[in-house]
Design an enzyme around this catalytic site. Structure first.
Site, short mmCIF file in Angstrom:
data_model
loop_
_atom_site.label_atom_id
_atom_site.label_comp_id
_atom_site.label_asym_id
_atom_site.label_seq_id
_atom_site.Cartn_x
_atom_site.Cartn_y
_atom_site.Cartn_z
N SER A 95 -17.58 -9.31 18.38
CA SER A 95 -16.23 -9.06 17.87
C SER A 95 -15.41 -10.35 17.87
O SER A 95 -14.66 -10.63 16.94
CB SER A 95 -15.49 -8.02 18.73
OG SER A 95 -16.19 -6.81 18.74
N ARG A 247 -17.21 -6.23 8.34
CA ARG A 247 -18.12 -5.07 8.36
C ARG A 247 -19.54 -5.50 8.08
O ARG A 247 -20.49 -4.94 8.63
CB ARG A 247 -17.69 -4.06 7.30
CG ARG A 247 -16.45 -3.33 7.67
CD ARG A 247 -15.88 -2.57 6.48
NE ARG A 247 -14.62 -1.95 6.86
CZ ARG A 247 -13.70 -1.56 5.99
NH1 ARG A 247 -13.89 -1.72 4.70
NH2 ARG A 247 -12.58 -1.00 6.42
N GLU A 367 -12.87 -1.34 12.06
CA GLU A 367 -13.37 -1.78 10.74
C GLU A 367 -13.69 -0.58 9.85
O GLU A 367 -14.68 -0.58 9.12
CB GLU A 367 -14.63 -2.64 10.90
CG GLU A 367 -14.50 -3.78 11.85
CD GLU A 367 -13.73 -4.95 11.26
OE1 GLU A 367 -13.46 -4.93 10.05
OE2 GLU A 367 -13.40 -5.86 12.02
N GLY A 368 -12.88 0.46 9.95
CA GLY A 368 -13.12 1.70 9.21
C GLY A 368 -13.94 2.64 10.05
O GLY A 368 -15.05 2.31 10.46
C1 LIG Z 1 -11.45 -2.24 20.46
C2 LIG Z 1 -10.74 -2.23 19.15
C3 LIG Z 1 -10.47 -3.42 18.49
C4 LIG Z 1 -9.78 -3.42 17.28
N1 LIG Z 1 -9.45 -4.61 16.66
C5 LIG Z 1 -8.63 -4.61 15.58
C6 LIG Z 1 -8.15 -5.83 15.02
O1 LIG Z 1 -8.54 -6.94 15.45
N2 LIG Z 1 -7.26 -5.78 13.99
C7 LIG Z 1 -6.81 -4.61 13.47
O2 LIG Z 1 -5.99 -4.62 12.56
N3 LIG Z 1 -7.26 -3.41 13.98
C8 LIG Z 1 -8.14 -3.40 15.02
N4 LIG Z 1 -8.58 -2.20 15.55
C9 LIG Z 1 -8.05 -0.95 15.02
C10 LIG Z 1 -9.06 -0.09 14.28
O3 LIG Z 1 -9.35 -0.66 13.05
C11 LIG Z 1 -8.46 1.32 14.19
O4 LIG Z 1 -8.55 1.88 15.49
C12 LIG Z 1 -9.18 2.20 13.18
O5 LIG Z 1 -8.88 1.77 11.88
C13 LIG Z 1 -8.81 3.67 13.32
O6 LIG Z 1 -7.43 3.83 13.38
P1 LIG Z 1 -6.78 4.73 14.53
O7 LIG Z 1 -7.33 4.30 15.83
O8 LIG Z 1 -5.30 4.69 14.33
O9 LIG Z 1 -7.33 6.19 14.26
P2 LIG Z 1 -6.79 7.23 13.17
O10 LIG Z 1 -6.64 6.58 11.84
O11 LIG Z 1 -5.61 7.94 13.73
O12 LIG Z 1 -8.01 8.23 13.09
C14 LIG Z 1 -8.27 9.23 14.09
C15 LIG Z 1 -9.41 10.11 13.57
O13 LIG Z 1 -9.02 10.75 12.36
C16 LIG Z 1 -9.99 10.50 11.37
N5 LIG Z 1 -9.37 10.43 10.04
C17 LIG Z 1 -8.32 9.67 9.64
N6 LIG Z 1 -8.05 9.85 8.34
C18 LIG Z 1 -9.00 10.74 7.89
C19 LIG Z 1 -9.29 11.32 6.62
N7 LIG Z 1 -8.58 11.04 5.52
N8 LIG Z 1 -10.31 12.20 6.55
C20 LIG Z 1 -11.07 12.49 7.64
N9 LIG Z 1 -10.85 11.97 8.86
C21 LIG Z 1 -9.83 11.10 8.98
C22 LIG Z 1 -10.60 9.16 11.76
O14 LIG Z 1 -11.85 8.95 11.14
C23 LIG Z 1 -10.68 9.31 13.26
O15 LIG Z 1 -11.80 10.08 13.60
C24 LIG Z 1 -9.35 -2.18 16.71
C25 LIG Z 1 -9.66 -0.98 17.37
C26 LIG Z 1 -10.35 -0.99 18.56
C27 LIG Z 1 -10.66 0.30 19.25
#
Ligand SMILES: Cc1cc2nc3c(=O)[nH]c(=O)nc-3n(C[C@H](O)[C@H](O)[C@H](O)COP(=O)(O)OP(=O)(O)OC[C@H]3O[C@@H](n4cnc5c(N)ncnc54)[C@H](O)[C@@H]3O)c2cc1C
Length: 388
Positions: A95, A247, A367-368
């Site tokens: 990462s 990705r 990353e999605g």
């Molecule tokens: C350790 C770590 C490092 C990271 N590093 C970075 C970084 O460097 N920069 C950065 O910008 N981000 C970073 N992220 C953020 C990461 O990209 C997000 O956590 C991720 O995009 C998911 O967003 P969320 O956690 O808000 O979950 P949410 O978007 O709230 O999703 C929660 C659940 O709902 C589901 N869901 C959401 N929308 C839909 C849909 N339309 N249909 C079906 N299911 C859905 C998701 O798949 C998931 O299962 C990091 C995350 C982690 C855990």
């Protein structure tokens, strides 16, 4: 060694050029010396590999597949193979390299001005400076289009206000690429550490990616000149192009974690005796090992195929989604199954599978998420968007 049979059985190395094999071997040897002996301890203590940055830079691993500005300029497959070796040690280390090269540096390399490239890329490539990438917000993860961080014009300056969350390397970065909403859509800005109004804090109590720094970025009226805006980035295409790069590295990286789990488990199963024979000799164990090996080989072949497409310049985002969804999901399943073969020993840091499994939970989400990639593939197959 039972583990080496995993490597020999499918001869996937034969698909690689001599240069690609040399790069992979060089990275592997460096990590065996500098990281592998310490990684379990770093994971337990929550230490990120920041002090390795200069060495990673001198090996050419930072911004490895970018051309110019002190970057190594290798092909994409070599970059993928380096990610595989890094993640065979720990997803936190991969990462670190992904965020530096594919998110921070790529955002500048692809969308930045000549001045921005000259100022930042050489020091980021050398590991003398660190970068991070702020897209996700507390209320907008899978749907970054809804972001609330705003950049408002004030004379010739921009003023940024908002919060980013889950940002890898956020608190250790010298420059943050921050995505914000403007009157004309989403734009990217380079925010140097120490800019008034820009503060960071770390996410604590993580059970995953512990050998990696994860932060919150707070932008409270951060004033930046026009020269801080990435001039070529307009709309979500900017950040999404960077995510696509990162990705791609994960497609390979996840198979590195899977390989490490399999290698350690094959060795363990060969030496662990129960009912007067090695547990590797039981049919149920062999069925698990065979199924895991199949998924590992398939994942590796998929990664190399996508690497070849990327090197040919034809790789599409939906194809990267196929690789990311499949390889992370299968690597996680492999890590969990390996853990069962290790029995009680599998729950400690003495063996890597549960550490990899915990890490891969994050990789499955960032990353999605796997759901978002499934929807991307579904849209490609049906022509219908199911995101809303
Ligand atoms: C350790 C770590 C490092 C990271 N590093 C970075 C970084 O460097 N920069 C950065 O910008 N981000 C970073 N992220 C953020 C990461 O990209 C997000 O956590 C991720 O995009 C998911 O967003 P969320 O956690 O808000 O979950 P949410 O978007 O709230 O999703 C929660 C659940 O709902 C589901 N869901 C959401 N929308 C839909 C849909 N339309 N249909 C079906 N299911 C859905 C998701 O798949 C998931 O299962 C990091 C995350 C982690 C855990």
């Amino acid at each position: 060694m039972t583990a080496s049979r995993l490597h020999e059985l499918m001869s996937i190395d034969g698909l690689l050029s001599e240069e690609e094999r040399t790069i992979q071997q060089t990275v592997r040897e460096f990590l065996a010396d500098k990281v592998r002996p310490h990684i379990a301890e770093w994971f337990e203590a929550g230490i990120s590999p920041r002090e390795l940055a200069v060495e990673l830079g001198s090996l050419g691993l930072l911004g490895m597949h970018l051309e110019g500005y002190g970057c190594a300029g290798t092909n994409a497959t070599s970059y993928g193979l380096a990610c595989l070796e890094l993640e065979a040690c720990d997803s936190g280390l991969r990462s670190f390299v992904s965020v530096q090269g594919s998110l921070s540096m790529y955002s500048i390399w692809r969308w930045g001005s000549q001045e921005q490239k000259q100022e930042w890329l050489p020091q980021l490539a050398a590991g003398r400076a660190l970068g991070c990438f702020g897209l996700t917000e507390p209320d907008f993860g899978s749907n970054p289009a809804g972001m609330r961080t705003r950049a408002v014009r004030d004379g010739s300056d921009w003023v940024l206000t908002g919060t980013k969350l889950w940002i890898t390397n956020g608190s250790v970065a010298d420059v943050a690429t921050v995505w914000a909403r403007t009157e004309d859509g989403i734009a990217g800005f380079l925010v140097p550490r120490g800019t008034p109004g820009f503060t960071t804090g770390d996410v604590h109590h993580k059970l995953s990616l512990r050998a990696s720094t994860t932060s919150e970025l707070i932008l409270d009226g951060v004033r930046l000149p026009e020269s801080a805006r990435l001039p070529l980035a307009q709309g979500l295409r900017g950040p999404l192009s960077c995510l696509n790069e990162a990705r791609f590295g994960i497609v390979f990286g996840a198979m590195g974690a899977a390989r490490d789990c399999l290698e350690s488990t094959l060795d363990y199963a060969a030496s662990r005796v129960q009912f007067d024979r090695p547990i590797a000799g039981f049919q149920l164990t062999q069925a698990k090992l065979a199924d895991m090996a199949l998924e590992y080989y398939k994942g590796l072949l998929l990664a190399v195929h996508l690497g070849r497409l990327k090197d040919a310049g034809t790789l599409r985002p939906a194809q990267v989604s196929i690789g990311k969804l499949n390889n992370v999901r299968e690597a996680l399943q492999i890590a969990r199954t390996c853990r069962t073969i290790l029995g009680g020993s599998g729950i400690t840091l003495e063996y890597p599978p549960l550490r990899h499994a915990n890490n891969l939970e994050s990789v499955l989400t960032y990353e999605g998420t796997s759901e978002v990639h499934a929807l991307t593939i579904g849209q490609e197959l049906t022509g219908l968007s199911a995101f809303r």
